[in-house]
Scaffold this motif. Structure first.
Motif, PDB file in Angstrom:
ATOM      1  N   GLN A 224      -5.134   6.795   3.052  1.00  0.00           N
ATOM      2  CA  GLN A 224      -4.501   6.640   1.535  1.00  0.00           C
ATOM      3  C   GLN A 224      -5.096   7.259   0.634  1.00  0.00           C
ATOM      4  O   GLN A 224      -4.784   7.239  -0.516  1.00  0.00           O
ATOM      5  CB  GLN A 224      -4.713   5.190   1.673  1.00  0.00           C
ATOM      6  CG  GLN A 224      -3.719   4.019   2.498  1.00  0.00           C
ATOM      7  CD  GLN A 224      -2.207   4.228   2.128  1.00  0.00           C
ATOM      8  OE1 GLN A 224      -1.752   4.507   0.934  1.00  0.00           O
ATOM      9  NE2 GLN A 224      -1.466   4.514   3.103  1.00  0.00           N
ATOM     10  N   ASP A 225      -6.237   7.960   0.879  1.00  0.00           N
ATOM     11  CA  ASP A 225      -6.899   8.738  -0.252  1.00  0.00           C
ATOM     12  C   ASP A 225      -6.732  10.262   0.147  1.00  0.00           C
ATOM     13  O   ASP A 225      -7.449  10.885   0.787  1.00  0.00           O
ATOM     14  CB  ASP A 225      -8.373   8.235   0.088  1.00  0.00           C
ATOM     15  CG  ASP A 225      -9.159   8.637  -1.306  1.00  0.00           C
ATOM     16  OD1 ASP A 225     -10.386   8.907  -1.028  1.00  0.00           O
ATOM     17  OD2 ASP A 225      -8.440   8.654  -2.336  1.00  0.00           O
TER      18      ASP A 225
ATOM     19  N   ASP B 261      -4.871   6.983  -6.117  1.00  0.00           N
ATOM     20  CA  ASP B 261      -4.246   6.056  -5.684  1.00  0.00           C
ATOM     21  C   ASP B 261      -3.144   5.300  -6.459  1.00  0.00           C
ATOM     22  O   ASP B 261      -2.849   5.769  -7.276  1.00  0.00           O
ATOM     23  CB  ASP B 261      -5.608   4.756  -5.348  1.00  0.00           C
ATOM     24  CG  ASP B 261      -6.326   4.674  -6.831  1.00  0.00           C
ATOM     25  OD1 ASP B 261      -7.373   4.190  -6.487  1.00  0.00           O
ATOM     26  OD2 ASP B 261      -5.622   4.760  -7.630  1.00  0.00           O
TER      27      ASP B 261
ATOM     28  N   ASN C 111       1.105  -1.314  -0.020  1.00  0.00           N
ATOM     29  CA  ASN C 111      -0.072  -0.098  -0.115  1.00  0.00           C
ATOM     30  C   ASN C 111       0.793   1.197  -0.026  1.00  0.00           C
ATOM     31  O   ASN C 111       0.503   2.382   0.689  1.00  0.00           O
ATOM     32  CB  ASN C 111      -0.962  -0.224   1.332  1.00  0.00           C
ATOM     33  CG  ASN C 111      -2.111  -1.129   1.171  1.00  0.00           C
ATOM     34  OD1 ASN C 111      -2.664  -1.368  -0.167  1.00  0.00           O
ATOM     35  ND2 ASN C 111      -2.407  -1.507   2.362  1.00  0.00           N
TER      36      ASN C 111
END
Length: 819
Positions: A164-165, A200, A126
Motif C-alpha cells: 500500500q506504500d 496514502d 484500504n
C-alpha cells in the motif's frame, strides 16, 4: 469500434478518451443494460506481468460497491483487446460543469459531501483513488455524484510493489503524453505525490480539497503553463484564501485549510472527518465547531483543539471500563479552530477556567496572513457556549496564562513581568519582575506560585503583587535544572509541579511529577514522567508518550488509588520539551488539548533580507538547531522531541540521512571548518557530553569533553580551535558561556556572571564574540573582543537573541521577538 460487437458488448458510441484508454458506451446483450466499455492501452498487451497485476487490481476494485462510486463489472481480453466494463454514470463530468463557471456554495458543498462519502467507503477497504480530479467525478441531472476510475491509476501505472506504500506517482506515465491529460492530473496531485514520495489515503484528501476549492471559486487552485510549473505550484505556492466567496461558511474554510495542509502528518487524517463536517454544515450547526464521536480518528492537525466534555462523564467511563457494568452516557468530543489569521501557540498550554466554561489560550499571528499586523502573540478567550473567541486587548507578547480561582482574572508572563488582567478586559497590572518566567497557579487565599526564571525553583507572591519568595529549592543531588508547571491541589496548600533533571528524561530517576507544600520546603516524587500533571475530579492527568492518561488520585493524601486509564491519543508535548504537555483541565470541567504529532513541527525555510520566503527544505518535522555546512550543500539538524537524533539533509539531492542512532538526546550539531566532521551534544553516559564524528559516518563518535551540565553547542570557530557552548549547572541562576579548546580538550568559562549569557559565536577572524545576555533586564545582543574581553557593546536595543555573523564578518543577523 463504434458499431462493433466485442464478446457480448455492442459498442454504440464514444464517451471519451484519456491517458488510460478510450471509453465507449456499450450495451450488454446478455443482461440488457447500458455499460461503460473502456479499452485499455496496448502497453498492457506487451507486458504480461503488468497485465497480470492490472487484472489483480481490477478484481479487487470490482469488490468496491457504493452508490457514489462507479462500479467495475468485469475485466476481459477478447481478440487481443483488453477492456473493462463499468457502471455507466450518466450526466456531465465535473470538469465540464466547471467550464461554465463557479458552482454555488450550496451545490458545491453537496457535491463535496457525496465525494467524501464515496472516498470514505473506499478508504475503509484500504483502496485509494490516486487520480481524483473533476474529470473523474460525474454529476447527473438530479445532483447525484459518481466517482469514476477508482484505483485504476495505480493498476495501470505498473507499480513494482503490491504494497500500500508506493513511491511512484501513478498519473504521469509514458502513455500520458497529451499535455491536457498531464496538466489536468498534475493540478490535483498532492505535494508528496508530485515529489514522487510514498502516498496514502491523505493524498486523496488533498485532491478532494483542491476540487472543493475549485468548485467554490470557479478557478483552478494550481495552474501553470507547463507540467513543471504546475507541480511547482502544488508544492510551494501560497494558497490565496481571500478569493473564496464571502458566503463560504467558516467551518468550510477551516475544512479546506486542513485538507490543503502540505504536510501529510498535519493534514486531515480521515476523509470521514470531512464527511462529518459537511453533514453537520447541511443542518446549520455551529459553523466553527465540528462534533465527532469518541471513536473518531485520532490524528488531526495541531491548530485544532479536542475538547472532551465533561470530565465527570469521563470519570464514570473510566470506572465502568475498569469494573464492567452499565455503560455511562457516551463520551463526546468537539473540535475548535483558532481565530482567523491566528494559530495556537505550541509552547503555552491551554488554561481552562475554574468553572470549566472558558478556555484561555495563547495564539500567534499567522505568518501566512497578509492582514494580521498585530502583536506576534496574544491571549484569547473562548467561551465554550459561543462560536467565536475574543482577543484580550493589551496582552501582546503573552505566554503561559493561568486563571484566578474565581475566574475573574488571568495571570500571564510578558515583557519581563508577571502580570494580571481582568478576563473581561481592562488595564494590565504588573505583579513582579521575571526573567523568562514560565507557568503559575493561583489559590483562593490569594497566593500565586510560579516559576520566575526558567532555571529556578518555584516562587510565591501575593495576588496583589510584591516581592517573590522562594518555596522550592533546586537540588544538586537530583541534578535539578528547574521546577515548573505548578498546580494547586484542592486544599490550596499542596501543589503539583514538574521537576526537570539534567539527566535524560528517558532514563532519569528524578525527572517527573512532584508534590510540594506552602508550609514546608519538602518535596516528594509522585510519578516519573516526561509530562507535567494536572488534578481533576479525583484523577491525576498526565501525558505518557503521546497518550493522555488519567490515574485515580487522592488529593488529600497525595497518593494514587488505582491504575491509569487512557483518555485520548495523539496529544503532543508542545514546543517546550521539559514537562511540556498540550492539555488543560479544570478541577471538574472539560479537558482541552491539542491533537496531532504536528503540534511541535516546524519547517526549514530560506528567506531573503526582507524576510520573504525563498523556498523550504524537506517536509514539516520536529526540527531543532539547524546548521548549514560552510559549502552550503548540507544542513545538519536535530530531529525529535525528548530524544532527538542528528540528521543530514543533502540540499542538492533533497535527501535526508540519519547521522546519529543512539537512544540518548543528540542535539546542537556544528560543522567543522572544512565540513569533514560534526560536533554535537549528547547524554549517552553522563549529562552534557560533547562528541565529534566524521560526516562520512565511518567510525564511532568520539567523546571530547564532559562538562557535566546541561549544554547547547553554538559555534565552531573558523580556525577550528574553539567550540563554544552555553552551560547551565545545577543550582545556577542562568546560562553561562564556555569554550572548548579543541587542541587540549579543556573547557573553560568565557562569561559566567550572575546573568544569562548564551548563544556565543566568534567572528570569522576570531577577534570578536557576539552573544546574548539579559543583564539589562531584557535579552539583548552584545559584542566584545575575544579572547581578552577588553570592551563590550550592546548591539540590539529592543530585544535580541541568536545572533549570527555574515561570512565576511561585516554584519550581524539576530532574532527579535517573532522576527
Amino acid at each position: 469500434m463504434i458499431g462493433k460487437t466485442v464478446a457480448h458488448y455492442e459498442i454504440t458510441g464514444l464517451l471519451g478518451k484519456g491517458g488510460m484508454g478510450e471509453v465507449f458506451r456499450a450495451r450488454d446483450i446478455k443482461l440488457d443494460r447500458e455499460v461503460a466499455f473502456k479499452v485499455l492501452p496496448q502497453e498492457l498487451s506487451g507486458d504480461p506481468e503488468r497485465a497480470a497485476r492490472f487484472e489483480r487490481e481490477a478484481r479487487m476494485l470490482a469488490s468496491l460497491q457504493h452508490t457514489n462510486i462507479a462500479s467495475i463489472y468485469g475485466y476481459e481480453k477478447v481478440d487481443g483487446i483488453r477492456f473493462l466494463t463499468m457502471e455507466l454514470a450518466e450526466g456531465e463530468d465535473l470538469s465540464e460543469r466547471l467550464e461554465q463557471g463557479r458552482i454555488s456554495t450550496e451545490e458545491a458543498l453537496n457535491i463535496a459531501l457525496q465525494i467524501a462519502i464515496g472516498l470514505e467507503a473506499a478508504h475503509e477497504k484500504n483502496i485509494m483513488h490516486r487520480d481524483l480530479k473533476p474529470a473523474n467525478v460525474k454529476v447527473d441531472a438530479d445532483g447525484a455524484v459518481k466517482i469514476l476510475d477508482f484505483g485504476l491509476a495505480r493498476a495501470y501505472s505498473g507499480d513494482a510493489s503490491d504494497s500500500q506504500d508506493l513511491a511512484t506517482s501513478p498519473t504521469i506515465t509514458a502513455a500520458m503524453t497529451q499535455a491536457g491529460v498531464i496538466l489536468g492530473t498534475a493540478a490535483y496531485m498532492s505535494p508528496e505525490q508530485a515529489k514522487g514520495k510514498p502516498v496514502d489515503h491523505r493524498s486523496d484528501i488533498w485532491s478532494f480539497g483542491v476540487i472543493l476549492f475549485e468548485m467554490l471559486c470557479g478557478r483552478k487552485l494550481f495552474e501553470g503553463e507547463t507540467v513543471s510549473e504546475t507541480m511547482a505550484e502544488v508544492m510551494k505556492n501560497k494558497i490565496e484564501w481571500s478569493i473564496l466567496p464571502k458566503d463560504t461558511p467558516r467551518w468550510a474554510v477551516n475544512l479546506l485549510r486542513r485538507c490543503l495542509d502540505r504536510d501529510p502528518s498535519s493534514r486531515l487524517q480521515s476523509i470521514g472527518e470531512a464527511r462529518i463536517a459537511l453533514q453537520r454544515g447541511q443542518y446549520h450547526e455551529d459553523e466553527e465547531t465540528v462534533a465527532t464521536s469518541s471513536t473518531a480518528p485520532a490524528s488531526r492537525r495541531w491548530p485544532w483543539i479536542g475538547v472532551v466534555a465533561a470530565l465527570l462523564v469521563l470519570a464514570a467511563a473510566i470506572a465502568w471500563n475498569a469494573r464492567g457494568g452499565t455503560a455511562p452516557e457516551l463520551l463526546t468530543q468537539s473540535t475548535l479552530m483558532p481565530p482567523p489569521d491566528w494559530d495556537f501557540d505550541a509552547g503555552s498550554p491551554f488554561a481552562v477556567s475554574p468553572d470549566g466554561r472558558q478556555v484561555a489560550f495563547v495564539a500567534n499571528a499567522s505568518r501566512e496572513s497578509d492582514e494580521n499586523t498585530t502583536a506576534a502573540t496574544s491571549i484569547w478567550i473562548r467561551d465554550l457556549s459561543k462560536s467565536e473567541s475574543r482577543l484580550v486587548e493589551g496582552t501582546d507578547g503573552a505566554a503561559y496564562p493561568f486563571w484566578s480561582p474565581d475566574g475573574r482574572w488571568i495571570a500571564y508572563f510578558a515583557q519581563g513581568k508577571l502580570n494580571k488582567i481582568d478576563a473581561g478586559g481592562g488595564p494590565v497590572i504588573p505583579l513582579c519582575d521575571t526573567r523568562n518566567g514560565r507557568s503559575g497557579t493561583w489559590n483562593e487565599a490569594g497566593n500565586i506560585v510560579f516559576q520566575r526564571n526558567w532555571s529556578e525553583g518555584l516562587m510565591k507572591i501575593p495576588a496583589a503583587g510584591g516581592t517573590p519568595e522562594p518555596i522550592t529549592t533546586l537540588s544538586q543531588e537530583r541534578f535539578d535544572v528547574a521546577h515548573r508547571w505548578p498546580r494547586f491541589l484542592p486544599d490550596g496548600q499542596h501543589f503539583l509541579f514538574y521537576l526537570v533533571s539534567t539527566t535524560s528524561q528517558n532514563t532519569s530517576e528524578f525527572s517527573g511529577i512532584y508534590v510540594g507544600s506552602l508550609g514546608s520546603d519538602e518535596t516528594r516524587l509522585l510519578l516519573k514522567s516526561g509530562s507535567r500533571g494536572l488534578y481533576s475530579d479525583g484523577h491525576l492527568l498526565y501525558r505518557a508518550g503521546s497518550t493522555l492518561m488519567a490515574r485515580p488520585f487522592d488529593a488529600g493524601e497525595q497518593v494514587f488509588t488505582g491504575d491509569p486509564t487512557p483518555v485520548s491519543t495523539d496529544v503532543p508535548g508542545g514546543s517546550i520539551s521539559w514537562g511540556g504537555a498540550q492539555f488543560g483541565v479544570s478541577e471538574t470541567g472539560p479537558i482541552v488539548h491539542l491533537r496531532g504529532a504536528g503540534a511541535t513541527n516546524s519547517l526549514l525555510t530560506w528567506r531573503d533580507r526582507e524576510g520573504n520566503s525563498l523556498g523550504v527544505v524537506g517536509d514539516q518535522a520536529g526540527y531543532w538547531e539547524p546548521s548549514v555546512s560552510h559549502d552550503g550543500k548540507h544542513i545538519a539538524v536535530a530531529m525529535g522531541q525528548d530524544a532527538a537524533d542528528i540528521w543530514l539533509h543533502d540540499l542538492e539531492r533533497d535527501a535526508r540521512t540519519r547521522f546519529t542512532f543512539d537512544s540518548a538526546d543528540d542535539r546542537s550539531p556544528l560543522w567543522s571548518p572544512d565540513d569533514s566532521s560534526i560536533v554535537f551534544s549528547s547524554a549517552r553516559k553522563s549529562v552534557g557530553e560533547i562528541y565529534q564524528r566524521p560526516v562520512s559516518g565511518q567510525g564511532d563518535a568520539k567523546l571530547l569533553n564532559t562538562p557535566g551540565t546541561n549544554i547547547t553547542l553554538t559555534d565552531w570557530s573558523y580556525d577550528g580551535r574553539w567550540v563554544l557552548f552555553s552551560s547551565l549547572a545545577p543550582g545556577d541562576q542562568g546560562w553561562d558561556l564556555w569554550a572548548l579548546d579543541m587542541e587540549t580538550s579543556v573547557a573553560e568559562p568565557i562569561l559566567d556572571g550572575p546573568f544569562n549569557e548564551s548563544s556565543g559565536r566568534l567572528s570569522p577572524d576570531g577577534k570578536w564574540l557576539v552573544f546574548t545576555s539579559d543583564e539589562s533586564g531584557d535579552f539583548e545582543v552584545y559584542v566584545q573582543s575575544f579572547p581578552d574581553a577588553k570592551g563590550r557593546w550592546m548591539v540590539s536595543t529592543d530585544g535580541g537573541n541568536e545572533a549570527y555573523w555574515r561570512a565576511d564578518g561585516r554584519e550581524l543577523f539576530f532574532l527579535q521577538d517573532d522576527r
